[in-house]
Design an enzyme around this catalytic site. Structure first.
Site, PDB file in Angstrom:
ATOM      1  N   PRO A 159       0.841  -1.200   0.000  1.00 39.76           N
ATOM      2  CA  PRO A 159       0.000   0.000   0.000  1.00 39.76           C
ATOM      3  C   PRO A 159       0.875   1.249   0.000  1.00 39.76           C
ATOM      4  O   PRO A 159       1.831   1.335   0.769  1.00 39.76           O
ATOM      5  CB  PRO A 159      -0.809  -0.126   1.295  1.00 39.76           C
ATOM      6  CG  PRO A 159      -0.078  -1.105   2.140  1.00 39.76           C
ATOM      7  CD  PRO A 159       0.714  -1.985   1.233  1.00 39.76           C
TER       8      PRO A 159
ATOM      9  N   CYS B  40       4.953   2.138   8.867  1.00 39.15           N
ATOM     10  CA  CYS B  40       5.025   3.519   8.379  1.00 39.15           C
ATOM     11  C   CYS B  40       6.026   4.330   9.194  1.00 39.15           C
ATOM     12  O   CYS B  40       5.938   4.369  10.421  1.00 39.15           O
ATOM     13  CB  CYS B  40       3.651   4.165   8.445  1.00 39.15           C
ATOM     14  SG  CYS B  40       3.634   5.845   7.781  1.00 39.15           S
TER      15      CYS B  40
ATOM     16  N   GLY C  74       6.928  -2.242  -3.615  1.00 39.99           N
ATOM     17  CA  GLY C  74       6.412  -0.887  -3.452  1.00 39.99           C
ATOM     18  C   GLY C  74       6.894   0.017  -4.569  1.00 39.99           C
ATOM     19  O   GLY C  74       6.403  -0.029  -5.698  1.00 39.99           O
TER      20      GLY C  74
END
Length: 377
Positions: A22, A107, A234
């Site tokens: 994501p 994150c 990613g």
């Protein structure tokens, strides 16, 4: 090299064993569909916050839209409060919003870590355990698999991945993904594949590796080096959705790799913009969102600065068509860009943390104001 396609999240096979990470502002329904048109795998939507989901924030609800036929529907949650995280998972299960849930503990963005979230959270192991176990328990009645994605730790002096992986496994997760960098590294330096190998050796559940997969052959090298069950991709696919075709070929043991000429790249750019317009329901909004992708698509191609600038300011599909028609369709793919980093790169730095965060590992209280009221990068 042929790799077995035995990876599965609960009832959902992931074959080839490739997961799209994501990425905020990137992995929306349009980009996921574009990637799926090039190759198979599991494609995760942008991270959404548990509080915003539970409170039905309109932007957050739009972010969890899935295309018709998109299965399994994979959703990543960010949360710091075990109670709210459980409520969010219950909502997903009760309303059938997704088929797979991933929890974000990776994150490194300051607005997240200074609240104790993301890659800061596994340091508080009891709080981490409560969040993961609560999510797994809430998802279990519907058979929705829960996975986690994390980093090595806060910094080299505060590594958490080994203990966190064992805690998550004991809590019942379906798989664990590890980005081989600390939060302090952000996106700098190189990913530590040895740490990924170490985690794989410690766990019985599937382990996926993330970090520095720029080409399909990098994925094969990671599997050979670490023994992981799959890879998470990613930044490597930015401006290159056809990377998923390369990954499918690589994991099937086939040598072919996609090297599109500029005309084919232009057609992919047009398709991406078209999907964005449909997703946003507005030609201007879709084209505006497309602008950020232009530099990635054209990386390494000899396209003049004026045309690049114009493409990065498009507002309509007609305008985009006119500008794309000015590109030389026969221009070959710039092979010199293969293996180069894409997307954001930055310098390492001190991680923003709540006051006293590192003082104890067993405090399971939720930091004040930790839950973010909206989603998006």
């Amino acid at each position: 090299m042929t790799v077995s396609g035995a990876l599965a999240f609960g009832p959902y096979p992931v074959d080839p064993p490739v997961v799209l990470a994501p990425m905020a502002g990137i992995t929306n329904v349009a980009f996921r569909q574009l990637c799926r048109e090039h190759g198979a795998g599991l494609y995760v939507c942008e991270m959404v916050t548990t509080r915003a989901l539970v409170e039905r924030n309109p932007k957050t609800l739009r972010m969890i839209a899935f295309a018709e036929g998109e299965r399994p529907r994979s959703l990543q949650l960010y949360g710091v409060d075990p109670v709210i995280t459980r409520k969010a998972v219950e909502m997903i299960v009760d309303e059938g919003l997704a088929d797979h849930i991933d929890l974000n503990f990776g994150c490194p963005v300051p607005k997240v870590t200074r609240k104790g979230g993301g890659s800061a959270l596994p340091w508080r192991r009891r709080l981490f355990e409560r969040i993961v176990r609560g999510a797994v328990e809430a998802a279990a009645p519907a058979g929705v698999p829960v996975t986690i994605k994390m980093r090595k730790g806060i910094d080299d002096e505060h590594l958490t991945y080994a203990e966190a992986g064992l805690i998550a496994q004991d809590a019942g997760v379906a798989a664990v993904a590890l980005h081989g960098r600390t939060a302090a590294q952000r996106y700098s330096g190189t990913a530590d594949w040895d740490a990924i190998a170490d985690l794989k050796a410690r766990l019985d559940v599937p382990v996926l590796g993330n970090g520095d997969i720029w080409e399909a052959d990098d994925a094969l090298r990671m599997v050979a080096h670490t023994g992981v069950d799959g890879v998470v991709v990613g930044r490597g696919c930015l401006g290159r959705p056809w990377l998923f075709a390369d990954l499918a070929a690589a994991f099937a043991g086939r040598p072919e790799r996609v090297m599109p000429a500029l005309g084919e790249v232009a057609a992919t750019m047009r398709r991406h913009a078209e999907l964005l317009v449909a997703a946003f329901g507005s030609e201007r909004d879709g084209c505006t969102d497309f602008r950020k992708h232009v530099a990635w698509y054209l990386k390494g191609f000899p396209v003049g600065a004026e045309l690049r600038r114009a493409l990065a300011m498009v507002s309509t599909l007609t305008e985009l068509d006119d500008l794309l028609s000015r590109l030389d369709p026969a221009e070959p793919f710039p092979a010199h860009t293969l293996g180069q980093p894409r997307g954001r790169t930055n310098s390492p730095g001190k991680v923003a943390l709540p006051d006293g965060w590192l003082a104890t590992r067993d405090d399971d209280s939720v930091p004040e104001g930790a839950e973010l009221p909206d989603s998006g990068g």
